[in-house]
Every structure is written in C-alpha cells, then in structure tokens.
Design a protein around this motif. Structure first.
Motif, PDB file in Angstrom:
ATOM      1  N   TYR A 151      45.521 -17.797 -11.966  1.00 19.02           N
ATOM      2  CA  TYR A 151      44.072 -17.623 -12.039  1.00 19.02           C
ATOM      3  C   TYR A 151      43.759 -16.140 -12.193  1.00 19.02           C
ATOM      4  O   TYR A 151      44.570 -15.263 -11.869  1.00 19.02           O
ATOM      5  CB  TYR A 151      43.382 -18.184 -10.785  1.00 19.02           C
ATOM      6  N   HIS A 152      42.574 -15.867 -12.710  1.00 18.12           N
ATOM      7  CA  HIS A 152      42.065 -14.503 -12.819  1.00 18.12           C
ATOM      8  C   HIS A 152      41.034 -14.308 -11.705  1.00 18.12           C
ATOM      9  O   HIS A 152      40.092 -15.093 -11.599  1.00 18.12           O
ATOM     10  CB  HIS A 152      41.373 -14.287 -14.164  1.00 18.12           C
ATOM     11  N   TYR A 153      41.199 -13.268 -10.922  1.00 20.83           N
ATOM     12  CA  TYR A 153      40.192 -13.016  -9.896  1.00 20.83           C
ATOM     13  C   TYR A 153      39.830 -11.538  -9.826  1.00 20.83           C
ATOM     14  O   TYR A 153      40.648 -10.662 -10.091  1.00 20.83           O
ATOM     15  CB  TYR A 153      40.632 -13.529  -8.525  1.00 20.83           C
ATOM     16  N   TYR A 199      35.108 -14.521  -8.641  1.00 15.59           N
ATOM     17  CA  TYR A 199      34.902 -13.302  -7.869  1.00 15.59           C
ATOM     18  C   TYR A 199      35.065 -13.673  -6.400  1.00 15.59           C
ATOM     19  O   TYR A 199      34.317 -14.510  -5.872  1.00 15.59           O
ATOM     20  CB  TYR A 199      33.523 -12.685  -8.104  1.00 15.59           C
ATOM     21  N   ILE A 200      36.064 -13.078  -5.730  1.00 14.23           N
ATOM     22  CA  ILE A 200      36.324 -13.374  -4.326  1.00 14.23           C
ATOM     23  C   ILE A 200      35.653 -12.297  -3.479  1.00 14.23           C
ATOM     24  O   ILE A 200      35.987 -11.107  -3.588  1.00 14.23           O
ATOM     25  CB  ILE A 200      37.836 -13.426  -4.033  1.00 14.23           C
ATOM     26  N   ALA A 201      34.704 -12.712  -2.662  1.00 13.13           N
ATOM     27  CA  ALA A 201      33.892 -11.767  -1.898  1.00 13.13           C
ATOM     28  C   ALA A 201      34.116 -11.943  -0.403  1.00 13.13           C
ATOM     29  O   ALA A 201      34.609 -12.973   0.058  1.00 13.13           O
ATOM     30  CB  ALA A 201      32.415 -11.963  -2.217  1.00 13.13           C
ATOM     31  N   THR A 202      33.726 -10.915   0.348  1.00  9.93           N
ATOM     32  CA  THR A 202      33.801 -10.935   1.801  1.00  9.93           C
ATOM     33  C   THR A 202      32.418 -11.229   2.367  1.00  9.93           C
ATOM     34  O   THR A 202      31.425 -10.638   1.948  1.00  9.93           O
ATOM     35  CB  THR A 202      34.303  -9.578   2.327  1.00  9.93           C
ATOM     36  N   GLU A 203      32.372 -12.146   3.321  1.00  6.08           N
ATOM     37  CA  GLU A 203      31.093 -12.633   3.844  1.00  6.08           C
ATOM     38  C   GLU A 203      30.194 -11.502   4.340  1.00  6.08           C
ATOM     39  O   GLU A 203      28.989 -11.497   4.083  1.00  6.08           O
ATOM     40  CB  GLU A 203      31.350 -13.635   4.969  1.00  6.08           C
ATOM     41  N   GLU A 204      30.740 -10.513   5.032  1.00  2.00           N
ATOM     42  CA  GLU A 204      29.903  -9.460   5.590  1.00  2.00           C
ATOM     43  C   GLU A 204      29.326  -8.533   4.524  1.00  2.00           C
ATOM     44  O   GLU A 204      28.410  -7.758   4.804  1.00  2.00           O
ATOM     45  CB  GLU A 204      30.676  -8.644   6.621  1.00  2.00           C
ATOM     46  N   TYR A 217      21.920 -16.519  -7.274  1.00  2.00           N
ATOM     47  CA  TYR A 217      22.770 -15.326  -7.296  1.00  2.00           C
ATOM     48  C   TYR A 217      23.088 -14.852  -5.881  1.00  2.00           C
ATOM     49  O   TYR A 217      22.309 -15.061  -4.957  1.00  2.00           O
ATOM     50  CB  TYR A 217      22.076 -14.169  -8.049  1.00  2.00           C
ATOM     51  N   TYR A 218      24.237 -14.194  -5.756  1.00  2.00           N
ATOM     52  CA  TYR A 218      24.602 -13.448  -4.555  1.00  2.00           C
ATOM     53  C   TYR A 218      24.531 -11.951  -4.880  1.00  2.00           C
ATOM     54  O   TYR A 218      24.890 -11.528  -5.990  1.00  2.00           O
ATOM     55  CB  TYR A 218      26.026 -13.762  -4.106  1.00  2.00           C
ATOM     56  N   HIS A 219      24.104 -11.176  -3.875  1.00  2.00           N
ATOM     57  CA  HIS A 219      24.143  -9.722  -4.014  1.00  2.00           C
ATOM     58  C   HIS A 219      25.039  -9.157  -2.919  1.00  2.00           C
ATOM     59  O   HIS A 219      24.820  -9.401  -1.730  1.00  2.00           O
ATOM     60  CB  HIS A 219      22.741  -9.111  -3.898  1.00  2.00           C
ATOM     61  N   PHE A 220      26.063  -8.421  -3.331  1.00  2.00           N
ATOM     62  CA  PHE A 220      26.998  -7.783  -2.407  1.00  2.00           C
ATOM     63  C   PHE A 220      26.856  -6.273  -2.530  1.00  2.00           C
ATOM     64  O   PHE A 220      26.664  -5.749  -3.633  1.00  2.00           O
ATOM     65  CB  PHE A 220      28.442  -8.176  -2.741  1.00  2.00           C
ATOM     66  N   ASP A 221      26.935  -5.573  -1.416  1.00  2.00           N
ATOM     67  CA  ASP A 221      26.980  -4.113  -1.495  1.00  2.00           C
ATOM     68  C   ASP A 221      27.627  -3.534  -0.253  1.00  2.00           C
ATOM     69  O   ASP A 221      27.657  -4.164   0.803  1.00  2.00           O
ATOM     70  CB  ASP A 221      25.583  -3.521  -1.723  1.00  2.00           C
ATOM     71  N   TYR A 222      28.156  -2.342  -0.402  1.00  2.00           N
ATOM     72  CA  TYR A 222      28.752  -1.625   0.723  1.00  2.00           C
ATOM     73  C   TYR A 222      28.956  -0.152   0.369  1.00  2.00           C
ATOM     74  O   TYR A 222      28.976   0.226  -0.811  1.00  2.00           O
ATOM     75  CB  TYR A 222      30.087  -2.247   1.147  1.00  2.00           C
ATOM     76  N   HIS A 239      33.568 -17.055  -4.726  1.00  2.00           N
ATOM     77  CA  HIS A 239      34.163 -17.726  -3.568  1.00  2.00           C
ATOM     78  C   HIS A 239      34.101 -16.725  -2.424  1.00  2.00           C
ATOM     79  O   HIS A 239      34.614 -15.601  -2.546  1.00  2.00           O
ATOM     80  CB  HIS A 239      35.606 -18.135  -3.836  1.00  2.00           C
ATOM     81  N   ILE A 240      33.478 -17.106  -1.317  1.00  2.00           N
ATOM     82  CA  ILE A 240      33.295 -16.181  -0.207  1.00  2.00           C
ATOM     83  C   ILE A 240      34.304 -16.474   0.897  1.00  2.00           C
ATOM     84  O   ILE A 240      34.463 -17.622   1.319  1.00  2.00           O
ATOM     85  CB  ILE A 240      31.857 -16.268   0.351  1.00  2.00           C
ATOM     86  N   MET A 241      34.970 -15.423   1.347  1.00  2.00           N
ATOM     87  CA  MET A 241      35.891 -15.500   2.474  1.00  2.00           C
ATOM     88  C   MET A 241      35.268 -14.814   3.678  1.00  2.00           C
ATOM     89  O   MET A 241      34.539 -13.839   3.534  1.00  2.00           O
ATOM     90  CB  MET A 241      37.221 -14.811   2.131  1.00  2.00           C
TER      91      MET A 241
END
Length: 282
Positions: A151-153, A199-204, A217-222, A239-241
């Motif tokens: 798979y491509h991630y 796209y594998i993301a972190t819940e926090e 949509y999801y928005h991620f930032d840090y 996919h959120i971990m």
C-alpha cells in the motif's frame, strides 16, 4: 571516457500529489551512473564521495518532502509568513490544503509528478556537487519489485527530530501478515486495499472537522521543531490512529485489529516502511 555506477545508492521516500489519487506516499530506488575522464587517482569519482555528497544531494532534494506539480491547473500557492500554503483540487472535486515550511515542499515544473520529471530535478542537483571531470550523469528511478500485497501511505510525525516530522511525506510499503505462523495473503490483500493511497493520522493532531460541498474533511495541524504544519484532507482518504504513526506503532495497530477479529489465533505483523526496513509486532 570511463563510467562508474552505484546501484541502489539510496531510496527516496516522499509524498506527491496526483490528480486522480490525491496525496500518495511513494518510495523510489535510485541508481546512478557517472561518466567522465579519470582524475589523478584513476577514478571518475571516489565511491566514498558518491555515497556521501551525491546521496546527500539526492536525499535533500526530494526525500521526506511533498512533491507538487506546478503546472497542474487546480493548484494555487501563496506565502504566509514563513510558510508555503498550497490549495489543490483533485479530479473528484476533493480539496487539499497543505501548509508547511517551504523546505518541506518540492514545486516540480511539470503537469504531473513522474519519474522522468523527478529524475531531471535530481540530475540538476547532482551536477552541483560532482567534480569538473564528470561530464554526464544518468539516474534511473524504480519501484521495489514486490511479490505480494502493498500500500501507499502518507503521514507526519511531529515528535520526530528529523524530516519525518513533515506532515505529508510517505512510503510505498509491502506487508506480511502471519496467522498461526503462516503467511496469510487474504489478510495482506485486505489491509493493502483498506490502506490504498491512505493518509495515516494521529488522533491528537485532529483539530477540526468540516464539510465542503457535501464532502467531509479532517483538519490536522501541529508545531514541531521545523515549524508549523497543517493539512486539510477528505475524511475518506484518512485512517486515524490513537498513537503516532511510526512503523512500530503501525505494525502494532494492525496486529491488534486482526487479533480482535481472530482472538484464538497467533498474529504477527511485518510492516515495511519503504524498502527493506520496517517493524515486527505480535
């Protein structure tokens, strides 16, 4: 005229934008040939210098970056403070908003991201570090020959002290799943399909959810050592971990999911991160 070659000099792990697939994690193997006159040592270029100087030039050009074709019609870019902001729409009308330090992005002068376009970029960077007796540089890019599921991630690791902290870099990875000590191709194919171009993301890191024209949509930032990173991407591509998406935690995450569905089986996961490296979880 003489030539030297180095096969599998390096592997570039990166993410790129594709109009049909979205943000795609990728891993390409780099082979190089240098042609030129022999120097006073009787060499075209010392192998030690090839492995240091040229590898550094190649890795610094594309590795762990987000590659975007600047001639793609539905792309806009702007500079905000020290950040590069990209807004892109794919052929399925899904939007992508990527913000990061400029060093985390490659703006490729092409309509699409292809091996040939990236190859020309890498050759130009290599020319800056080879001695004058080197008259020709050939680079070949290839994907790993995988006999089985993969798979491509894409992902980002904000706690990483190196370039893995960039929010959109990625890998093309095979997966081996053992059920009661036997490779299980059915499970491998299932997870490869589940995580196709994911796209594998972190819940926090999830800071907002929104809807645009009927698409969720999801928005991620840090903030990390290199600066501020943000990504808005369609929910269906994620996919959120609960934990960070290191390959060790990815292997453990898959193992726990499969074990919950097969409580009486012994499960072992060999998850790859690009080519010839990864983690094992049981």
């Amino acid at each position: 005229m003489a030539a030297l070659f180095v096969d599998q000099l390096t592997v570039i792990d990166f993410a790129f934008f594709d109009p049909k697939r979205g943000i795609v994690g990728e891993s390409w193997i780099v082979d190089i040939i240098l042609e030129g006159d022999l120097d006073d040592q009787g060499m075209v270029f010392d192998f030690g210098d090839v492995k240091k100087q040229i590898k550094i030039a190649i890795d610094g050009s594309v590795d762990h970056k987000f590659v975007v074709p600047t001639q793609y019609a539905n792309l806009s870019s702007s500079i905000e403070a020290d950040s590069l902001l990209l807004e892109i729409q794919d052929e399925k009308s899904r939007w992508y908003r990527h913000q990061s330090p400029q060093d985390a992005v490659v703006l490729l002068d092409s309509e699409t991201v292809s091996m040939n376009a990236v190859k020309e970029l890498l050759i130009a960077e290599c020319r800056k570090v080879v001695p004058n007796n080197v008259t020709k540089i050939q680079i070949e890019l290839s994907s790993e020959n995988i006999q089985g599921a993969y798979y491509h991630y894409a992902h980002g690791l904000k706690k990483h002290l190196g370039d893995c902290q960039r929010i959109a870099h990625g890998h093309r990875s095979q997966i081996h799943i053992f059920k009661d000590s036997e490779r299980n191709q059915e499970l491998e194919s299932k997870w490869a399909e589940k995580w196709r171009d994911i796209y594998i993301a972190t819940e926090e890191d999830l800071t907002n959810t929104l809807e645009i024209d009927g698409i969720d949509y999801y928005h991620f930032d840090y903030h990390s050592e290199q600066g501020y990173f943000a990504l808005t991407i369609a929910k269906e591509n994620c996919h959120i971990m609960k934990n960070d998406s290191t390959v060790e935690l990815i292997a453990s995450h898959i193992a726990k999911h499969i074990k919950s569905e097969n409580p009486n089986a012994e499960i072992t996961i060999k998850a790859f991160e690009g080519v010839n490296k990864g983690a094992i979880a049981s």
